[in-house]
Write a protein that holds these residues in place. Structure first.
Motif, PDB file in Angstrom:
ATOM      1  N   ILE A   2       0.856  -1.181   0.000  1.00 36.29           N
ATOM      2  CA  ILE A   2       0.000   0.000   0.000  1.00 36.29           C
ATOM      3  C   ILE A   2       0.897   1.237   0.000  1.00 36.29           C
ATOM      4  N   GLU A   3       0.740   2.074  -1.000  1.00 34.53           N
ATOM      5  CA  GLU A   3       1.562   3.275  -1.108  1.00 34.53           C
ATOM      6  C   GLU A   3       1.377   4.164   0.121  1.00 34.53           C
ATOM      7  N   GLY A   4       2.484   4.598   0.694  1.00 28.92           N
ATOM      8  CA  GLY A   4       2.448   5.499   1.835  1.00 28.92           C
ATOM      9  C   GLY A   4       2.217   4.819   3.176  1.00 28.92           C
ATOM     10  N   LEU A   5       2.168   3.481   3.206  1.00 32.55           N
ATOM     11  CA  LEU A   5       1.907   2.754   4.453  1.00 32.55           C
ATOM     12  C   LEU A   5       3.143   2.716   5.333  1.00 32.55           C
ATOM     13  N   VAL A  17      -5.678   7.552  17.766  1.00 31.95           N
ATOM     14  CA  VAL A  17      -5.447   6.180  18.221  1.00 31.95           C
ATOM     15  C   VAL A  17      -6.432   5.839  19.340  1.00 31.95           C
ATOM     16  N   GLN A  18      -6.586   6.736  20.281  1.00 27.49           N
ATOM     17  CA  GLN A  18      -7.529   6.501  21.377  1.00 27.49           C
ATOM     18  C   GLN A  18      -8.952   6.348  20.858  1.00 27.49           C
ATOM     19  N   ALA A  19      -9.297   7.120  19.833  1.00 31.05           N
ATOM     20  CA  ALA A  19     -10.638   7.011  19.245  1.00 31.05           C
ATOM     21  C   ALA A  19     -10.814   5.659  18.552  1.00 31.05           C
ATOM     22  N   LEU A  20      -9.778   5.152  17.875  1.00 31.71           N
ATOM     23  CA  LEU A  20      -9.890   3.861  17.209  1.00 31.71           C
ATOM     24  C   LEU A  20      -9.976   2.731  18.243  1.00 31.71           C
ATOM     25  N   VAL A  21      -9.239   2.836  19.332  1.00 34.67           N
ATOM     26  CA  VAL A  21      -9.351   1.838  20.409  1.00 34.67           C
ATOM     27  C   VAL A  21     -10.772   1.854  20.973  1.00 34.67           C
ATOM     28  N   ILE A  57      -1.289   5.702   6.673  1.00 35.62           N
ATOM     29  CA  ILE A  57      -1.096   5.906   5.245  1.00 35.62           C
ATOM     30  C   ILE A  57      -1.015   7.406   5.018  1.00 35.62           C
ATOM     31  N   HIS A  58       0.161   7.835   4.607  1.00 33.24           N
ATOM     32  CA  HIS A  58       0.425   9.275   4.450  1.00 33.24           C
ATOM     33  C   HIS A  58       0.011  10.028   5.716  1.00 33.24           C
ATOM     34  N   GLY A  59       0.292   9.430   6.881  1.00 36.79           N
ATOM     35  CA  GLY A  59       0.037  10.074   8.157  1.00 36.79           C
ATOM     36  C   GLY A  59      -1.336   9.851   8.751  1.00 36.79           C
ATOM     37  N   THR A  60      -2.271   9.294   7.979  1.00 36.75           N
ATOM     38  CA  THR A  60      -3.628   9.065   8.474  1.00 36.75           C
ATOM     39  C   THR A  60      -3.730   7.672   9.081  1.00 36.75           C
ATOM     40  N   LEU A  61      -4.258   7.600  10.297  1.00 27.81           N
ATOM     41  CA  LEU A  61      -4.411   6.319  10.976  1.00 27.81           C
ATOM     42  C   LEU A  61      -5.336   5.412  10.181  1.00 27.81           C
ATOM     43  N   ALA A  62      -4.839   4.214   9.841  1.00 23.86           N
ATOM     44  CA  ALA A  62      -5.619   3.272   9.041  1.00 23.86           C
ATOM     45  C   ALA A  62      -5.927   1.976   9.780  1.00 23.86           C
ATOM     46  N   SER A  79      -6.321  -6.698  19.585  1.00 23.24           N
ATOM     47  CA  SER A  79      -6.733  -5.368  19.106  1.00 23.24           C
ATOM     48  C   SER A  79      -6.487  -5.134  17.621  1.00 23.24           C
ATOM     49  N   MET A  80      -6.697  -6.149  16.815  1.00 21.10           N
ATOM     50  CA  MET A  80      -6.583  -5.979  15.363  1.00 21.10           C
ATOM     51  C   MET A  80      -7.842  -5.258  14.873  1.00 21.10           C
ATOM     52  N   ARG A  81      -7.653  -4.104  14.250  1.00 21.70           N
ATOM     53  CA  ARG A  81      -8.812  -3.342  13.760  1.00 21.70           C
ATOM     54  C   ARG A  81      -8.348  -2.365  12.696  1.00 21.70           C
ATOM     55  N   ALA A  82      -9.050  -2.353  11.587  1.00 24.73           N
ATOM     56  CA  ALA A  82      -8.856  -1.315  10.576  1.00 24.73           C
ATOM     57  C   ALA A  82      -9.859  -0.206  10.872  1.00 24.73           C
ATOM     58  N   ALA A  83      -9.454   1.037  10.640  1.00 20.63           N
ATOM     59  CA  ALA A  83     -10.383   2.150  10.761  1.00 20.63           C
ATOM     60  C   ALA A  83     -11.494   1.942   9.726  1.00 20.63           C
ATOM     61  N   PRO A  84     -12.723   2.356  10.040  1.00 13.67           N
ATOM     62  CA  PRO A  84     -13.859   2.075   9.142  1.00 13.67           C
ATOM     63  C   PRO A  84     -13.612   2.439   7.685  1.00 13.67           C
ATOM     64  N   GLU A  85     -13.009   3.588   7.443  1.00 17.07           N
ATOM     65  CA  GLU A  85     -12.802   4.030   6.060  1.00 17.07           C
ATOM     66  C   GLU A  85     -11.698   3.241   5.339  1.00 17.07           C
TER      67      GLU A  85
END
Length: 158
Positions: A2-5, A17-21, A57-62, A79-85
């Motif tokens: 993935i480019e930018g990962l 990060v706290q919001a994704l947790v 990815i390019h600084g955005t939490l994925a 705690s394996m989780r991808a952000a919804p988007e």
């Protein structure tokens, strides 16, 4: 690839990060009986023996993921989780590959996890199966039953 990962160890101090947790914990409580929620809150993710990573990815939490040291030969994925988007775009798989690399570098001969059996957990289980995880007996404090099961992968040395 993935480019930018970029996957790095993380101290869980960032608001994103706290919001994704929190999102992950909310999802686990929505999809699981209370007695079957084994997802770790922030304080448990910061405990010795747990190493937490984020994928950006390019600084955005994925995505996020952690590995817990069980003993000298055995690690647990947490705690394996991808952000919804970012779901379905390969970041969860990239995190899994990274965590398996960490496990091999630590010299673990096995890595395991506990997850649900319901449809909500099917995409994660499919990913684990793709990498060779097989159903196993209960480990650590887990109980295998009609809701949850344990999966494990034997590792070859790094």
């Amino acid at each position: 690839m993935i480019e930018g990962l970029e996957i790095t160890e993380d101290d869980l101090s960032g608001a994103d990060v706290q919001a994704l947790v929190a999102y992950h914990l909310g999802g686990m409580h929505a999809e699981s009986p209370a007695c079957k929620v084994h997802a770790l809150p922030l304080d448990k993710l910061r405990q010795p023996g747990v190493t937490f990573y984020t994928a950006r990815i390019h600084g955005t939490l994925a995505a996020m993921g952690a590995i817990k040291h069980l003993d000298e030969t055995h690690g647990e994925l947490k705690s394996m989780r991808a952000a919804p988007e970012w779901r379905g775009k390969g970041v969860g798989e990239a995190m899994l590959v990274h965590l398996l690399g960490v496990a091999r570098a630590r010299g673990y001969s096995r890595v395991s996890l506990e997850t649900g059996r319901t449809e909500a957990f099917a995409p994660a289980v499919a990913l684990y199966r793709k990498y060779g995880f097989q159903e196993c007996g209960a480990f650590a404090e887990y109980v295998v039953d009609e809701f949850s099961w344990c999966l494990s992968l034997a590792l070859s040395p790094a």
